[in-house]
Design a protein around this motif. Sequence first.
Motif, PDB file in Angstrom:
ATOM      1  N   PHE A   1      16.093 -25.057   1.017  1.00  0.00           N
ATOM      2  CA  PHE A   1      15.239 -23.974   0.646  1.00  0.00           C
ATOM      3  C   PHE A   1      14.357 -23.258   1.696  1.00  0.00           C
ATOM      4  O   PHE A   1      14.108 -21.996   1.712  1.00  0.00           O
ATOM      5  CB  PHE A   1      14.186 -24.634  -0.228  1.00  0.00           C
ATOM      6  CG  PHE A   1      14.731 -24.866  -1.677  1.00  0.00           C
ATOM      7  CD1 PHE A   1      15.711 -23.840  -2.271  1.00  0.00           C
ATOM      8  CD2 PHE A   1      14.489 -26.064  -2.423  1.00  0.00           C
ATOM      9  CE1 PHE A   1      16.178 -24.082  -3.636  1.00  0.00           C
ATOM     10  CE2 PHE A   1      15.053 -26.247  -3.818  1.00  0.00           C
ATOM     11  CZ  PHE A   1      15.694 -25.313  -4.355  1.00  0.00           C
ATOM     12  N   ASN A   2      13.985 -23.905   2.646  1.00  0.00           N
ATOM     13  CA  ASN A   2      13.065 -23.232   3.786  1.00  0.00           C
ATOM     14  C   ASN A   2      13.953 -22.831   4.883  1.00  0.00           C
ATOM     15  O   ASN A   2      13.352 -22.459   6.033  1.00  0.00           O
ATOM     16  CB  ASN A   2      11.893 -24.227   4.139  1.00  0.00           C
ATOM     17  CG  ASN A   2      11.059 -24.601   3.116  1.00  0.00           C
ATOM     18  OD1 ASN A   2      10.781 -23.861   2.132  1.00  0.00           O
ATOM     19  ND2 ASN A   2      10.759 -25.944   3.079  1.00  0.00           N
ATOM     20  N   ASN A   3      15.332 -22.887   4.836  1.00  0.00           N
ATOM     21  CA  ASN A   3      16.052 -22.333   5.989  1.00  0.00           C
ATOM     22  C   ASN A   3      17.220 -21.683   5.465  1.00  0.00           C
ATOM     23  O   ASN A   3      18.325 -21.693   6.056  1.00  0.00           O
ATOM     24  CB  ASN A   3      16.766 -23.737   6.668  1.00  0.00           C
ATOM     25  CG  ASN A   3      15.536 -24.667   7.077  1.00  0.00           C
ATOM     26  OD1 ASN A   3      14.841 -24.532   8.142  1.00  0.00           O
ATOM     27  ND2 ASN A   3      15.306 -25.903   6.425  1.00  0.00           N
ATOM     28  N   VAL A   4      17.174 -20.625   4.491  1.00  0.00           N
ATOM     29  CA  VAL A   4      18.279 -20.209   4.177  1.00  0.00           C
ATOM     30  C   VAL A   4      18.857 -19.023   5.189  1.00  0.00           C
ATOM     31  O   VAL A   4      20.001 -19.014   5.269  1.00  0.00           O
ATOM     32  CB  VAL A   4      17.990 -19.144   2.947  1.00  0.00           C
ATOM     33  CG1 VAL A   4      18.689 -18.078   2.245  1.00  0.00           C
ATOM     34  CG2 VAL A   4      17.261 -19.857   1.675  1.00  0.00           C
ATOM     35  N   ALA A   5      17.864 -18.684   6.094  1.00  0.00           N
ATOM     36  CA  ALA A   5      18.278 -17.905   7.122  1.00  0.00           C
ATOM     37  C   ALA A   5      19.560 -18.445   8.038  1.00  0.00           C
ATOM     38  O   ALA A   5      20.399 -17.747   8.582  1.00  0.00           O
ATOM     39  CB  ALA A   5      17.345 -17.189   7.736  1.00  0.00           C
ATOM     40  N   ASP A   6      19.413 -19.628   8.137  1.00  0.00           N
ATOM     41  CA  ASP A   6      20.189 -20.703   9.110  1.00  0.00           C
ATOM     42  C   ASP A   6      21.507 -20.991   8.531  1.00  0.00           C
ATOM     43  O   ASP A   6      22.317 -21.454   9.016  1.00  0.00           O
ATOM     44  CB  ASP A   6      19.693 -21.621   9.573  1.00  0.00           C
ATOM     45  CG  ASP A   6      18.248 -21.221  10.299  1.00  0.00           C
ATOM     46  OD1 ASP A   6      18.034 -20.334  10.930  1.00  0.00           O
ATOM     47  OD2 ASP A   6      17.382 -22.306  10.470  1.00  0.00           O
ATOM     48  N   LEU A   7      21.649 -20.863   7.016  1.00  0.00           N
ATOM     49  CA  LEU A   7      22.714 -21.215   6.326  1.00  0.00           C
ATOM     50  C   LEU A   7      23.999 -20.768   6.755  1.00  0.00           C
ATOM     51  O   LEU A   7      24.906 -21.579   6.921  1.00  0.00           O
ATOM     52  CB  LEU A   7      22.673 -21.203   4.832  1.00  0.00           C
ATOM     53  CG  LEU A   7      23.393 -21.634   3.863  1.00  0.00           C
ATOM     54  CD1 LEU A   7      23.640 -23.278   4.025  1.00  0.00           C
ATOM     55  CD2 LEU A   7      23.504 -21.412   2.412  1.00  0.00           C
ATOM     56  N   GLY A   8      24.136 -19.562   7.239  1.00  0.00           N
ATOM     57  CA  GLY A   8      25.283 -18.863   7.771  1.00  0.00           C
ATOM     58  C   GLY A   8      25.922 -19.625   8.877  1.00  0.00           C
ATOM     59  O   GLY A   8      27.065 -20.076   9.103  1.00  0.00           O
ATOM     60  N   PHE A   9      25.018 -19.897  10.004  1.00  0.00           N
ATOM     61  CA  PHE A   9      25.238 -20.636  11.216  1.00  0.00           C
ATOM     62  C   PHE A   9      25.662 -21.954  10.771  1.00  0.00           C
ATOM     63  O   PHE A   9      26.608 -22.407  11.523  1.00  0.00           O
ATOM     64  CB  PHE A   9      24.111 -20.550  12.084  1.00  0.00           C
ATOM     65  CG  PHE A   9      23.655 -18.984  12.470  1.00  0.00           C
ATOM     66  CD1 PHE A   9      24.514 -18.526  13.419  1.00  0.00           C
ATOM     67  CD2 PHE A   9      22.550 -18.359  12.024  1.00  0.00           C
ATOM     68  CE1 PHE A   9      24.241 -17.057  13.812  1.00  0.00           C
ATOM     69  CE2 PHE A   9      22.399 -17.165  12.473  1.00  0.00           C
ATOM     70  CZ  PHE A   9      23.243 -16.603  13.448  1.00  0.00           C
ATOM     71  N   SER A  10      25.143 -22.323  10.004  1.00  0.00           N
ATOM     72  CA  SER A  10      25.229 -23.916   9.715  1.00  0.00           C
ATOM     73  C   SER A  10      26.771 -24.067   9.037  1.00  0.00           C
ATOM     74  O   SER A  10      27.660 -24.851   9.268  1.00  0.00           O
ATOM     75  CB  SER A  10      24.448 -24.513   8.821  1.00  0.00           C
ATOM     76  OG  SER A  10      23.069 -24.551   9.289  1.00  0.00           O
ATOM     77  N   LEU A  11      27.333 -23.181   8.320  1.00  0.00           N
ATOM     78  CA  LEU A  11      28.458 -23.120   7.756  1.00  0.00           C
ATOM     79  C   LEU A  11      29.708 -22.764   8.847  1.00  0.00           C
ATOM     80  O   LEU A  11      30.756 -23.357   8.562  1.00  0.00           O
ATOM     81  CB  LEU A  11      28.606 -21.879   6.560  1.00  0.00           C
ATOM     82  CG  LEU A  11      27.925 -22.160   5.370  1.00  0.00           C
ATOM     83  CD1 LEU A  11      27.829 -20.576   4.538  1.00  0.00           C
ATOM     84  CD2 LEU A  11      28.464 -23.073   4.473  1.00  0.00           C
ATOM     85  N   LEU A  12      29.241 -22.021   9.644  1.00  0.00           N
ATOM     86  CA  LEU A  12      30.307 -21.970  10.868  1.00  0.00           C
ATOM     87  C   LEU A  12      30.498 -23.407  11.600  1.00  0.00           C
ATOM     88  O   LEU A  12      31.828 -23.603  11.914  1.00  0.00           O
ATOM     89  CB  LEU A  12      29.762 -20.784  12.036  1.00  0.00           C
ATOM     90  CG  LEU A  12      29.993 -19.356  11.748  1.00  0.00           C
ATOM     91  CD1 LEU A  12      29.189 -18.613  12.841  1.00  0.00           C
ATOM     92  CD2 LEU A  12      31.418 -19.056  11.695  1.00  0.00           C
ATOM     93  N   VAL A  13      29.522 -23.876  11.717  1.00  0.00           N
ATOM     94  CA  VAL A  13      29.946 -25.426  12.271  1.00  0.00           C
ATOM     95  C   VAL A  13      30.554 -26.188  11.446  1.00  0.00           C
ATOM     96  O   VAL A  13      31.345 -26.985  11.742  1.00  0.00           O
ATOM     97  CB  VAL A  13      28.343 -25.834  12.824  1.00  0.00           C
ATOM     98  CG1 VAL A  13      28.506 -27.205  13.435  1.00  0.00           C
ATOM     99  CG2 VAL A  13      27.555 -25.049  13.615  1.00  0.00           C
ATOM    100  N   ALA A  14      30.046 -26.381  10.200  1.00  0.00           N
ATOM    101  CA  ALA A  14      30.663 -27.261   9.329  1.00  0.00           C
ATOM    102  C   ALA A  14      32.044 -26.933   8.943  1.00  0.00           C
ATOM    103  O   ALA A  14      32.862 -27.797   8.827  1.00  0.00           O
ATOM    104  CB  ALA A  14      29.978 -27.260   8.004  1.00  0.00           C
TER     105      ALA A  14
END
Length: 297
Positions: free
Chosen positions: A149-162
Amino acid sequence: MRAKYYLAAIIAFSVWGMFSFVLKPLQGYPSPDILFYRIFLSVTLMLAINLLARRKQLKETKNYLLNLPAKKRQTLILLTVFSSVMLSANWFFFIYVMNHISVKAAAFSYLICPILTTVCAFIILRERLTPLQWFSVLISASACVLLSFNNVADLGFSLLVAGSYALYLVIQKKFQEVDKFVLLSSQLVITALILLPFYFTISGPLPAEPKFYIYIAIIAIGFTIIPMLLNLFALKGITSSTLGILMYLNPIIGFVLAAFYYKEEISATQIVAYSLIGVAIVIFNIGSYLKLRAANK
C-alpha cells in the motif's frame, strides 16, 4: 518418502532467512563487491570439487548429453544458458534495487516471488493446484497487497527481481536427469562470465581485511552452494509451486529476526501480513498432502 525433499527445501530457505547474520558484518563494503566475490569464490570451489573429486560424474553427464537426441540436447543447453541469465539478472536487479531504489523494495520482491513461481509453474509446467492451494495463493497475494500500500511505486522493481528468480526456479524442473552439482556448476560459471564485465567497471578497490574473505567464504559455501543444491534436490520430489510457497520461510525468518533480534520497528500491518503468509504456507501444504493422499488411493 517425500519428507526428505520437503526437508531440503525447508533447510535451504531457513538458511537464506538467516542471511543477515553474515551480511551485517559486511555492511561497510559495497553490495556489488559482495556479490562478485560470492559468485567468483563459489565457482572456483565448485570447479575444483568437480575436477578433483567428481570426474566420474562429469564424464557421466557428458555421456548423457552426447547420447541425447540433438534437438533435446540443444534445448537443455539453451535452458541452462537461459536459467543462468535469469539467475544473473536476479542477483543484479536485487543489488540495483537495494542500492538505488530501496531496501524495502528489494525485500518485498521475495514476498512476491512465491506467487509468481506458483503461477509460472502452472503456465509453463502445467502443474495443477487444488482449490485449497489456490486459496492459499490468494491469501499470500492479499498479504502482499497489504504490504505494498505504501510502496506502490516500488512494485515494478520488485516484480523484476521476483520474476527473474521465479523463472529460474521453474526451469530447473527441466533438468531432472542431469547431475545437480554439475548443473549448478555450469550455471554459476555462466553467471560469473556474465558478471565479469561489471566487476571491471563498478567494483571497488580490492578488499584488504581478512574478515571480508572469511565472511565471503561462509556466504559462498553456506549461503550459496549448499542451499542452491538443496533447492535442486528438493525439485526432484516436490513441485515448483510447493517449493515456491516454502520460499516464504525466507522472509518470515528475516521478519522475525528484524523484530526480535535486530529490534527494528514493526507495524501492525506487517504483523498481519506476515501472519497471513504463515497461514498460507500451512494451507498450501495441507492441500499438497490431500492431493498426494488422493493420488495414492
